[in-house]
Design a protein around this motif. Structure first.
Motif, short mmCIF file in Angstrom:
data_model
loop_
_atom_site.label_atom_id
_atom_site.label_comp_id
_atom_site.label_asym_id
_atom_site.label_seq_id
_atom_site.Cartn_x
_atom_site.Cartn_y
_atom_site.Cartn_z
N TYR A 20 0.83 -1.21 0.00
CA TYR A 20 0.00 0.00 0.00
C TYR A 20 0.86 1.27 0.00
CZ TYR A 20 -4.46 -2.45 0.56
OH TYR A 20 -5.58 -3.23 0.38
N THR A 21 2.01 1.22 0.67
CA THR A 21 2.90 2.39 0.63
C THR A 21 3.39 2.60 -0.80
OG1 THR A 21 3.63 1.86 2.89
CG2 THR A 21 4.95 3.46 1.66
N ALA A 22 3.81 1.51 -1.45
CA ALA A 22 4.29 1.60 -2.82
C ALA A 22 3.20 2.15 -3.74
CB ALA A 22 4.76 0.23 -3.30
N GLN A 23 1.99 1.61 -3.56
CA GLN A 23 0.85 2.04 -4.39
C GLN A 23 0.64 3.56 -4.29
OE1 GLN A 23 -2.81 -0.17 -3.56
NE2 GLN A 23 -4.04 1.60 -4.12
N HIS A 24 0.68 4.06 -3.07
CA HIS A 24 0.46 5.50 -2.87
C HIS A 24 1.56 6.33 -3.53
CE1 HIS A 24 -1.26 8.97 -0.69
NE2 HIS A 24 -0.02 9.40 -0.68
N LEU A 25 2.80 5.91 -3.34
CA LEU A 25 3.93 6.67 -3.91
C LEU A 25 3.85 6.70 -5.43
CD1 LEU A 25 6.75 5.24 -1.61
CD2 LEU A 25 5.78 7.56 -1.52
N VAL A 51 -3.61 -14.70 7.27
CA VAL A 51 -5.05 -14.80 7.03
C VAL A 51 -5.46 -16.28 6.90
CG1 VAL A 51 -6.90 -14.28 5.38
CG2 VAL A 51 -5.20 -12.52 5.97
N ALA A 52 -6.55 -16.63 7.57
CA ALA A 52 -6.96 -18.04 7.64
C ALA A 52 -7.36 -18.57 6.28
CB ALA A 52 -8.12 -18.17 8.63
N PRO A 53 -7.06 -19.87 6.03
CA PRO A 53 -7.35 -20.45 4.71
C PRO A 53 -8.84 -20.45 4.38
CG PRO A 53 -6.41 -22.10 6.23
CD PRO A 53 -6.33 -20.78 6.91
N ASP A 54 -9.69 -20.46 5.41
CA ASP A 54 -11.13 -20.47 5.12
C ASP A 54 -11.71 -19.06 4.99
OD1 ASP A 54 -10.69 -20.01 7.80
OD2 ASP A 54 -12.44 -21.13 8.49
N HIS A 55 -10.84 -18.06 4.87
CA HIS A 55 -11.30 -16.69 4.58
C HIS A 55 -10.69 -16.19 3.26
CE1 HIS A 55 -12.36 -15.65 9.04
NE2 HIS A 55 -13.29 -16.35 8.44
N PRO A 56 -10.95 -16.91 2.17
CA PRO A 56 -10.27 -16.59 0.91
C PRO A 56 -10.60 -15.18 0.41
CG PRO A 56 -12.06 -18.14 0.52
CD PRO A 56 -11.90 -18.03 2.00
N GLU A 57 -11.78 -14.67 0.73
CA GLU A 57 -12.18 -13.35 0.20
C GLU A 57 -11.24 -12.26 0.71
OE1 GLU A 57 -13.80 -15.17 2.41
OE2 GLU A 57 -13.96 -13.87 4.17
N VAL A 58 -10.67 -12.46 1.92
CA VAL A 58 -9.75 -11.45 2.47
C VAL A 58 -8.51 -11.33 1.58
CG1 VAL A 58 -8.32 -10.86 4.48
CG2 VAL A 58 -10.55 -11.95 4.82
N LYS A 59 -8.18 -12.43 0.91
CA LYS A 59 -6.94 -12.46 0.10
C LYS A 59 -7.10 -11.78 -1.25
CE LYS A 59 -5.92 -16.71 2.47
NZ LYS A 59 -5.06 -17.85 2.66
N ASN A 60 -8.32 -11.29 -1.54
CA ASN A 60 -8.50 -10.60 -2.82
C ASN A 60 -7.62 -9.37 -2.96
OD1 ASN A 60 -10.32 -12.47 -3.64
ND2 ASN A 60 -12.13 -11.28 -3.07
N VAL A 61 -7.13 -8.81 -1.84
CA VAL A 61 -6.23 -7.65 -1.93
C VAL A 61 -4.98 -7.99 -2.75
CG1 VAL A 61 -6.98 -6.49 0.20
CG2 VAL A 61 -5.15 -8.22 0.31
N ILE A 62 -4.69 -9.27 -2.87
CA ILE A 62 -3.53 -9.68 -3.67
C ILE A 62 -3.65 -9.17 -5.11
CG2 ILE A 62 -2.46 -11.74 -4.73
CD1 ILE A 62 -2.65 -13.11 -2.02
N ASN A 63 -4.90 -9.09 -5.63
CA ASN A 63 -5.09 -8.57 -7.00
C ASN A 63 -4.59 -7.14 -7.12
OD1 ASN A 63 -6.28 -11.01 -7.57
ND2 ASN A 63 -8.34 -10.26 -7.12
N THR A 64 -4.92 -6.31 -6.11
CA THR A 64 -4.46 -4.91 -6.12
C THR A 64 -2.94 -4.85 -6.01
OG1 THR A 64 -6.47 -4.45 -4.88
CG2 THR A 64 -4.84 -2.67 -5.00
N PHE A 65 -2.37 -5.69 -5.12
CA PHE A 65 -0.91 -5.68 -4.95
C PHE A 65 -0.22 -6.09 -6.25
CE2 PHE A 65 -1.63 -6.92 -0.19
CZ PHE A 65 -2.16 -5.66 0.04
N THR A 66 -0.83 -7.05 -6.95
CA THR A 66 -0.25 -7.53 -8.20
C THR A 66 -0.24 -6.42 -9.24
OG1 THR A 66 -0.92 -9.78 -7.68
CG2 THR A 66 -0.45 -9.32 -10.00
#
Ligand code: FAD
Length: 431
Positions: A20-25, A51-66
């Motif tokens: 998120y820091t990189a994204q902002h800069l 993040v727990a394996p049974d909470h996959p929706e939380v990991k969607n932030v990976i798309n933004t990081f990518t």
């Protein structure tokens, strides 16, 4: 000046704070170049390993990081441990500014007798084990006992309790590791106690992290107020697994088994609350309670480690002393995320906090407070790393590993089967 035209900035750590820091800069400065250094060969920090394996929706932030990593002005360098492979002064020499976003990886010790007995783990290590964190793969927890005690009632404690009690077939299609799933399938753990020093209202209303507070309160109210329907009543009556909260209990000792070889219980001091509002404290009443169990997981908090002797560190709070992300007394050095605020708050909190650090850095840049003249950035660090035999993993390397993990998961209906051995990862990349 050159620095205003093409500032070379580096970020240490590729969890939410780093990305998120990189994204902002990158968004707020059209020329800025950002390199992200990460000690693991793979990115995303606790999004992958916490993040727990049974909470996959939380990991969607990976798309933004990518998306951020795909920017032509951003590079990811995994398999580089700052403080070991390259020092902070070396980074400060090569870049106009350095942002430390390396999280909080140390857990707080219980500091009670028996803590070292087999069968006692930090919840952190347990989470790392089921999520594929390389250094925790040897954990091999013995789940042949019927009761586990978790010391702590925060969100990590709740995640661990849930994973211990979820029927393994419900985890089969998650990204939990094959090895952890195998051990959980053999588990005999039926009861999990979550032990807390204070009471339900303190957990529910005074702790600073909104998420567990909300979750726990909802859970408490639902359990207390909802009458189970007929089907649920039958299910509960026949349920083989249960959990419970033990309030007003403070751990005194881990009790050994008769042969002294492993943990067999926890001795708890009963506490009561004294004082009002913010000043409320749990004090022992003098009563003692022994809770038999074969597994003890401590989840009483995390803290950061100092990464380099040149960086100020508050060892009591376990954070880098800073004002709004500017590291105290070190111009050009910044911090964001858990190493800045301490290990509380969800990914969204970390995002807000990281944007703020990015903003402070850009303000300083504009005000001419960062070094002037060009800086070599990665070119200089690359030379150092190669002279030290360190082989960084780029983002496109990670995408190869990612594809391999997804392919390995396909046969069994999992979103991915995580690679857990860094040597194997490097071999797959031909390093
Ligand atoms: P981290 O995510 O820990 O990232 C730090 C990174 O720095 C890591 O990749 C680490 O490998 C790297 N690093 C460390 N030292 C070095 C070094 N010397 N050199 C280079 N790199 C280094 N939040 C939610 O919103 N939803 C959830 O469901 C949720 N579940 C969670 C479950 C658990 C078990 C935990 C512990 C946290 C959970 N959180 C959740 C909170 C969330 O993970 C944090 O808010 C967030 O990850 C903090 O971001 P960070 O970047 O500061 O730290």
């Amino acid at each position: 000046s050159t620095q205003e035209k093409t500032p070379q900035i580096c970020v240490v750590g590729s969890g939410p704070a780093g990305f998120y820091t990189a994204q902002h800069l990158l968004k707020q400065h059209p020329q800025a170049h950002v390199d992200i250094y990460e000690k693991q060969p793979v990115p995303f920090g606790l999004v992958r390993f916490g993040v727990a394996p049974d909470h996959p929706e939380v990991k969607n932030v990976i798309n933004t990081f990518t998306q951020t990593a795909h920017s032509g002005r951003c590079a990811f360098w995994g398999n580089v441990e700052v403080g070991r492979d390259v020092t902070v002064p070396e980074l400060r020499e090569a870049y106009h500014a350095v942002v430390l976003s390396y999280g909080a990886e140390d857990h707080r010790a219980l500091e009670i007798p028996g803590e070292e007995l087999p069968g006692v783990f930090s919840a952190w290590a347990f989470v790392g084990w089921y999520n594929g964190l390389p250094e925790n793969q040897e954990l091999e927890p013995d789940l042949s006992c019927d009761t586990a005690v978790i010391l702590g009632q925060g969100n990590v404690a709740l995640d661990v309790a849930r994973i211990l009690l979820t029927p393994p077939e419900h985890l089969e299609r998650t990204d939990i590791t094959k090895a952890a799933l195998g051990v959980l399938r053999q588990s005999r753990v039926k009861t999990v106690w979550l032990v807390g020093r204070r009471g339900p209202l303190q957990v529910a209303f005074t702790i600073k992290v909104p998420r567990p507070r909300k979750r726990l309160t909802e859970l408490l109210f639902r359990t207390a107020t909802e009458k189970p329907g007929p089907e649920e009543a039958v299910r509960q009556a026949s349920a083989s697994r249960a959990w419970g909260l033990r309030f007003f209990r403070s751990p005194q000792q881990v009790l050994p088994s008769p042969d002294g070889r492993r943990a067999a219980g926890v001795r708890l001091a009963v506490t009561r609350l004294e004082g009002v509002d913010e000043a409320t404290r749990a004090v022992p009443t003098g009563d003692i309670e022994d809770l038999p169990c074969g597994l003890v997981l401590s989840s009483i908090g995390y803290k950061s480690r100092p990464v380099d002797p040149s960086v100020p560190f508050d060892s009591k709070l376990g954070v880098i002393p800073n004002v709004e992300g500017r590291v105290m007394d070190v111009p050009g050095l910044y911090c964001s995320g858990w190493v800045k605020r301490g290990p509380t708050g969800v990914i969204a909190t970390t995002m807000t906090d990281s944007f703020l650090t990015g903003q402070m850095l850009l303000q300083d840049l504009k005000a001419g407070l960062l070094p002037s003249g060009p800086r070599p950035g990665y070119a200089a660090i690359q030379a150092l790393l190669s002279s030290r035999g360190v082989q960084p993993v780029s983002f496109s390397d990670w995408e190869k590993l990612d594809a391999e993990e997804v392919a390995r998961g396909q046969g069994t209906g999992k979103p991915r089967e995580k690679l857990v051995d860094p040597q194997e990862m490097l071999r797959l990349l031909g390093h």
